[in-house]
Design an enzyme around this catalytic site. Structure first.
Site, PDB file in Angstrom:
ATOM      1  N   GLU A 262      66.409  30.096 -10.135  1.00  0.00           N
ATOM      2  CA  GLU A 262      65.029  30.586  -9.984  1.00  0.00           C
ATOM      3  C   GLU A 262      64.470  30.277  -8.609  1.00  0.00           C
ATOM      4  OE1 GLU A 262      65.901  28.625 -12.449  1.00  0.00           O
ATOM      5  OE2 GLU A 262      65.809  29.985 -14.166  1.00  0.00           O
ATOM      6  N   ASP A 304      67.421  43.067  31.187  1.00  0.00           N
ATOM      7  CA  ASP A 304      67.073  43.477  32.550  1.00  0.00           C
ATOM      8  C   ASP A 304      67.175  42.246  33.447  1.00  0.00           C
ATOM      9  OD1 ASP A 304      64.830  42.268  31.638  1.00  0.00           O
ATOM     10  OD2 ASP A 304      63.547  44.040  31.727  1.00  0.00           O
ATOM     11  N   ASP A 553      60.396  45.807  29.549  1.00  0.00           N
ATOM     12  CA  ASP A 553      59.026  45.410  29.837  1.00  0.00           C
ATOM     13  C   ASP A 553      58.099  46.587  30.130  1.00  0.00           C
ATOM     14  OD1 ASP A 553      60.231  45.983  32.208  1.00  0.00           O
ATOM     15  OD2 ASP A 553      60.109  43.969  33.039  1.00  0.00           O
ATOM     16  N   ASP A 557      59.970  51.746  28.155  1.00  0.00           N
ATOM     17  CA  ASP A 557      61.107  51.083  27.518  1.00  0.00           C
ATOM     18  C   ASP A 557      60.983  51.072  25.995  1.00  0.00           C
ATOM     19  OD1 ASP A 557      62.423  50.521  29.838  1.00  0.00           O
ATOM     20  OD2 ASP A 557      61.499  48.556  30.109  1.00  0.00           O
ATOM     21  N   ASN A 619      74.529  26.167 -11.187  1.00  0.00           N
ATOM     22  CA  ASN A 619      74.335  27.136 -12.268  1.00  0.00           C
ATOM     23  C   ASN A 619      75.638  27.399 -13.006  1.00  0.00           C
ATOM     24  OD1 ASN A 619      72.167  28.687 -10.004  1.00  0.00           O
ATOM     25  ND2 ASN A 619      71.521  27.707 -11.905  1.00  0.00           N
ATOM     26  N   ASN A 658      67.995  22.132 -13.497  1.00  0.00           N
ATOM     27  CA  ASN A 658      67.971  23.357 -12.707  1.00  0.00           C
ATOM     28  C   ASN A 658      66.701  23.550 -11.909  1.00  0.00           C
ATOM     29  OD1 ASN A 658      69.509  25.599 -11.973  1.00  0.00           O
ATOM     30  ND2 ASN A 658      68.078  26.892 -13.104  1.00  0.00           N
ATOM     31  N   ASP A 662      67.040  20.415  -8.548  1.00  0.00           N
ATOM     32  CA  ASP A 662      67.642  21.340  -7.591  1.00  0.00           C
ATOM     33  C   ASP A 662      66.756  21.707  -6.407  1.00  0.00           C
ATOM     34  OD1 ASP A 662      70.142  22.057  -7.921  1.00  0.00           O
ATOM     35  OD2 ASP A 662      69.771  24.066  -8.713  1.00  0.00           O
TER      36      ASP A 662
HETATM   37  P1  ATP Z   1      64.585  45.278  36.024  1.00  0.00           P
HETATM   38  O1  ATP Z   1      64.767  46.455  35.146  1.00  0.00           O
HETATM   39  O2  ATP Z   1      65.754  44.397  36.135  1.00  0.00           O
HETATM   40  O3  ATP Z   1      63.293  44.557  35.817  1.00  0.00           O
HETATM   41  P2  ATP Z   1      63.532  46.079  38.495  1.00  0.00           P
HETATM   42  O4  ATP Z   1      62.295  45.418  38.133  1.00  0.00           O
HETATM   43  O5  ATP Z   1      64.203  45.687  39.748  1.00  0.00           O
HETATM   44  O6  ATP Z   1      64.608  45.966  37.440  1.00  0.00           O
HETATM   45  P3  ATP Z   1      62.074  48.419  38.969  1.00  0.00           P
HETATM   46  O7  ATP Z   1      60.838  47.636  38.780  1.00  0.00           O
HETATM   47  O8  ATP Z   1      62.201  49.743  38.346  1.00  0.00           O
HETATM   48  O9  ATP Z   1      63.305  47.630  38.492  1.00  0.00           O
HETATM   49  O10 ATP Z   1      62.321  48.550  40.528  1.00  0.00           O
HETATM   50  C1  ATP Z   1      63.272  49.389  41.046  1.00  0.00           C
HETATM   51  C2  ATP Z   1      63.125  49.433  42.550  1.00  0.00           C
HETATM   52  O11 ATP Z   1      61.853  49.945  42.892  1.00  0.00           O
HETATM   53  C3  ATP Z   1      63.215  48.078  43.215  1.00  0.00           C
HETATM   54  O12 ATP Z   1      64.539  47.783  43.597  1.00  0.00           O
HETATM   55  C4  ATP Z   1      62.341  48.230  44.425  1.00  0.00           C
HETATM   56  O13 ATP Z   1      63.070  48.765  45.502  1.00  0.00           O
HETATM   57  C5  ATP Z   1      61.312  49.246  44.000  1.00  0.00           C
HETATM   58  N1  ATP Z   1      60.066  48.609  43.573  1.00  0.00           N
HETATM   59  C6  ATP Z   1      59.909  47.660  42.669  1.00  0.00           C
HETATM   60  N2  ATP Z   1      58.622  47.331  42.510  1.00  0.00           N
HETATM   61  C7  ATP Z   1      57.928  48.101  43.360  1.00  0.00           C
HETATM   62  C8  ATP Z   1      56.552  48.250  43.683  1.00  0.00           C
HETATM   63  N3  ATP Z   1      55.614  47.543  43.086  1.00  0.00           N
HETATM   64  N4  ATP Z   1      56.212  49.154  44.616  1.00  0.00           N
HETATM   65  C9  ATP Z   1      57.146  49.902  45.215  1.00  0.00           C
HETATM   66  N5  ATP Z   1      58.438  49.808  44.961  1.00  0.00           N
HETATM   67  C10 ATP Z   1      58.855  48.926  44.061  1.00  0.00           C
END
Ligand code: ATP
Length: 826
Positions: A262, A304, A553, A557, A619, A658, A662
């Site tokens: 139970e 990521d 994130d 996604d 049991n 039981n 138990d």
């Molecule tokens: P993950 O998925 O591992 O978090 P990540 O954060 O590097 O990867 P993104 O944020 O998509 O992936 O960034 C991809 C690319 O875009 C980076 O390598 C960079 O060159 C450019 N990037 C990232 N952040 C910015 C931003 N705030 N402004 C302009 N370019 C950016």
């Protein structure tokens, strides 16, 4: 600088308007909770039998005390008490989690940006909203930068709508792009979401597949047992006659109760809840109970990079530029981080810091060149553009992934080649690369190249060890990142993820489903991946039979997280949407926490198996003992002085063993640690609850305990013990033996670790069993007698002998020695 409300004013308004939340549901009163414990078919039958017993006692003239009835009632009350206690603990654990997972918002208070629980918001608060945020209360946009809101929850309209400054945003809707500042107007019940009387983001604590499987299993057993009871009643009446009806009925019911564990559902819920609470203390917040099971069988963790494997503490290491002034302007102006407070994307914050080190004041620059329009960054487009006013004329600044920016720049083929070479070179050293560009007028094409930034983001120190632990546990770790393939590969190698090469999202898109599955089998690093590629990857891995945990994130996604077996979101970084669909939220955004959660998931499952073994073994022993003894008594026509058939244990004694003896040890098993689970391969999700080693344990120990009980029953009278004393010996043997068998039950799959609570509970429980013989009221209630020396020795010897044998056997037989590890390419 924006001021926002003062804390004092906020407090006053909070008093006036109440919290920004819906009123909590009243928790169930204790008495109702207590009564609910009796809502089980088996308990109904027992109550019926109890009523019948009392009725018979009254009919016979109500002489003396109705001892049997009192005993049953006492046991039932104890059972209900234990049930309430377990429920209460499970609920308390879950409600603490609820508090932890409450959404947070950035708010201006006393002139600074503070992160507060969204329930603390009051009308008048200024909140900072960005892509991925769930709007916490109704408000008016003071500033809006490319704000796009998905209002489907409120309007049903699936296309997101643009919201310029001056428009209203409604609570519960979702900011999918851009950022803005809103002044809160209506909170709590007054807000749109409040009026819709629905709250998002709670913890789902529905019945898990495991619980469901166990319930069905329990019902199956119950049906068999009830059938058995009916047969027993019929046979009993045949041999004992109608005048013994209530005794026969009572006995059959007790046997039925003894055959069913139970306590199992309650112990299961509590084990899950306590395990989930333990996970939360280790920063892993489980949002669905179901996830615990899935966590235990995860075979692939797809994570990521930025912030999860690395610290997300960017630092500019190098700026390579033909035009330093433009480069610095691009860094500061094409930037969404807050200058004063340092709130925002760490990459952008690091750019501001760098410009300050170079002698530029970001705030002055931003005031000098006010923003006119912008296209915010998103990880699909991989760049952002800001157009400012310079001397009355528009000028655009762009920053983003180098490939994307270089393609939009006016460069000779030789120049472009040269920059590409530099990108590859720095990325090959593990740097995160960012390109800068600018142009006159508003636009994102025909840009002037302004420079290349190399950023360093150190791997988290605890990650290499976590990856090694995951791999040892038969789990593959994949890196799926938006970053440059060369950067990704270097960082991957550094932390222990080996891969022949890195595949880009672009390459993935051209693959057939079969080819994709093949790639997913062989490659461990995926770079420049867009959110839709993540979804395809999860599907390819799952099609190959993998159980996938995937992190995410960004707003986009969410589909991939939903699709994965364990969707993992970030508690600090990352969007509300991913947290809402996630099964697991990492409070510290740390990869190592996923591995910890897997370990806990496996451990919880192991503990569940332990108490299933423990409970079923008892049991089985009781049912075998009683059935065989009863049939023997019928065959030999063995009767006591009153002429009733001799039975090994009475109904009350069966119930006591039981239910009372138990329960507590099974609960203490929930506290067992099992670090060794990480040396075993992932569990097959389709594997039965009672696997072969467990089944072997249950059958062999059940049979042995029944056999020893029967032997005592046959032998004790030979040593001159009365029938009543013999039964006491059998009762004590069965109850104490089952208690100590908790130890071998723990050792079937993994070597157990110290569990002080369990030891304490076992000692207390054995003490309680001894008291049943020593304390006259308990003795009388349970129908026992003092045992004398012979009886005591018999109990001690037989307990120690069977326990010793079980311990010995558990070392040689049941232990699945560090099982054949699945060999796989890591
Ligand atoms: P993950 O998925 O591992 O978090 P990540 O954060 O590097 O990867 P993104 O944020 O998509 O992936 O960034 C991809 C690319 O875009 C980076 O390598 C960079 O060159 C450019 N990037 C990232 N952040 C910015 C931003 N705030 N402004 C302009 N370019 C950016």
């Amino acid at each position: 600088m924006r001021q926002g409300l003062s804390s004092e004013e906020a407090r006053a308004r909070r008093e006036r308007y109440g919290p920004n939340a819906l009123p909590e549901e009243q928790s169930e009163p204790m008495w109702r909770r207590f009564l609910r414990q009796f809502q089980s078919p088996l308990i109904y039958i027992l109550l019926f039998a109890l009523a019948f017993d009392l009725f018979a006692w009254i009919q016979e003239g109500a002489h003396g005390l109705p001892v049997e009835s009192i005993a049953i009632a006492f046991i039932l009350l104890l059972n209900a008490g234990l049930g309430v206690f377990q429920e209460y603990r499970a609920e308390a654990a879950l409600s603490r989690l609820q508090d932890l997972s409450a959404p947070q918002v950035w708010t201006y208070r006393d002139g600074t940006l503070a992160r507060i629980p969204s329930s603390e918001l009051v009308p008048g608060d200024l909140v900072r909203l960005e892509a991925g945020d769930r709007i916490p209360a109704d408000g008016l946009l003071h500033e809006a930068d490319g704000v796009l809101v998905d209002e489907a929850v409120v309007t049903g309209e699936s296309l997101p709508v643009e919201k310029p400054a001056g428009e209203e945003v409604l609570s519960g809707t979702l900011l999918v792009r851009g950022k803005g500042i809103a002044e809160i107007r209506r909170t709590g019940l007054e807000s749109t979401l409040g009026r819709m009387a629905q709250m998002l983001g709670g913890i789902e604590a529905g019945e898990t597949p495991l619980e469901r499987r166990l319930t069905t299993f329990g019902h199956q057993i119950a049906r068999w047992v009830l059938a058995l009871a009916v047969v027993l009643v019929a046979l009993g009446l045949l041999f004992e006659g109608l005048d013994q009806f209530n005794r026969v009925l009572f006995f059959a019911v007790a046997l039925a109760v003894a055959a069913v564990p139970e306590g199992l559902p309650a112990v299961l819920t509590l084990t899950l809840a306590l395990g989930i609470e333990r996970m939360s203390r280790r920063q892993a917040l489980v949002r669905r109970m179901v996830a615990v099971e899935a966590l235990g069988s995860v075979t692939v963790i797809a994570t990521d990079k930025t912030g999860t494997l690395t610290e997300n503490r960017m630092q500019v290491r190098d700026l390579d530029t033909p035009d330093p002034e433009r480069a610095l302007r691009a860094m500061v102006l094409a930037n969404d981080a807050e200058v004063g407070t340092g709130v925002g994307d760490p990459l952008e914050v690091s750019l501001l810091e760098y410009s300050r080190e170079q002698g530029t004041d970001p705030l002055t620059l931003q005031q000098e060149y006010p923003r006119r329009s912008s296209v915010p960054f998103d990880s699909a487009r991989k760049f952002m553009r800001v157009t400012v006013e310079e001397a009355g004329r528009p000028v655009s600044y762009v920053k983003g992934a180098p490939e994307v920016i270089l393609n939009r720049c006016r460069l000779t083929p030789a120049e472009r080649k040269d920059w590409e070479r530099k990108v590859a070179e720095h990325a090959g050293e593990g740097y995160r690369m960012l390109a800068l560009a600018w142009r006159e007028g508003e636009g994102e094409q025909d840009l002037e190249f302004a420079g290349l930034v190399s950023l360093w983001d150190p791997p988290r120190p605890e990650v290499p060890d976590a990856i090694r632990r995951a791999q040892e546990a038969g789990i593959r770790v994949l890196m799926i990142t938006g970053d440059h393939p060369a950067t990704a590969l270097v960082v991957a190698r550094e932390i222990g993820i080996q891969s022949a090469r890195a595949i880009t999202g672009h390459e993935l898109q051209s693959l057939t489903p079969e080819a994709l599955r093949q790639v997913a089998r062989e490659i461990n690093v995926f770079a420049r991946v867009a959110p839709e590629d993540k979804l395809r990857l999860v599907e390819a891995l799952q099609a190959d039979g993998e159980i996938v945990a995937m992190t995410g994130d960004g707003v986009n996604d969410a589909p991939a997280l939903k699709r994965s077996d364990v969707g993992v979101a970030m508690g600090q970084r990352g969007s509300d949407v991913t947290r809402e669909v996630a099964d697991l939220v990492l409070q510290d955004d740390n990869f190592a926490t996923i591995v910890t959660a897997v370990e806990e998931g496996r451990s919880i499952y192991e503990n569940i198996q332990k108490f299933i073994r423990f409970l079923f073994s008892t049991n089985l022993a009781l049912v075998l003992l009683v059935m065989i003894a009863a049939f023997t008594a019928v065959l030999l026509n063995a009767r006591d002085d009153a002429g009733a058939l001799l039975l090994p244990l009475t109904a009350v004694q069966l119930l006591w063993i039981n239910i009372v003896a138990d329960g507590p040890p099974a609960l203490a098993l929930a506290l067992d640690h099992n670090r060794e689970v990480m040396r075993q391969p992932p569990r097959d999700p389709a594997a039965p609850l009672l696997d072969t080693p467990s089944l072997r344990f249950v059958v062999s120990t059940g049979v042995v305990k029944a056999a020893v009980g029967l032997a005592l029953l046959a032998l004790m009278p030979q040593f001159g013990l009365s029938i009543a004393t013999t039964i006491t010996v059998v009762f004590l043997y069965e109850s104490i033996a089952q208690l100590v068998f908790v130890y071998p039950a723990r050792r079937v799959n993994v070597p157990p670790e110290r569990n002080g609570v369990l030891n304490g509970i076992i000692i207390l429980s054995i003490g309680l069993q001894v008291l049943t013989v020593l304390l006259p009221p308990l003795r009388q209630m349970l129908g026992l007698t003092p045992m004398g020396l012979t009886g005591t020795i018999a109990v001690a010897v037989s307990v120690l002998a069977t326990w010793g044998a079980a311990e010995l056997l558990s070392h040689v037989r049941w232990r699945v020695n560090p099982s054949p590890r699945r060999v796989r390419a890591m």
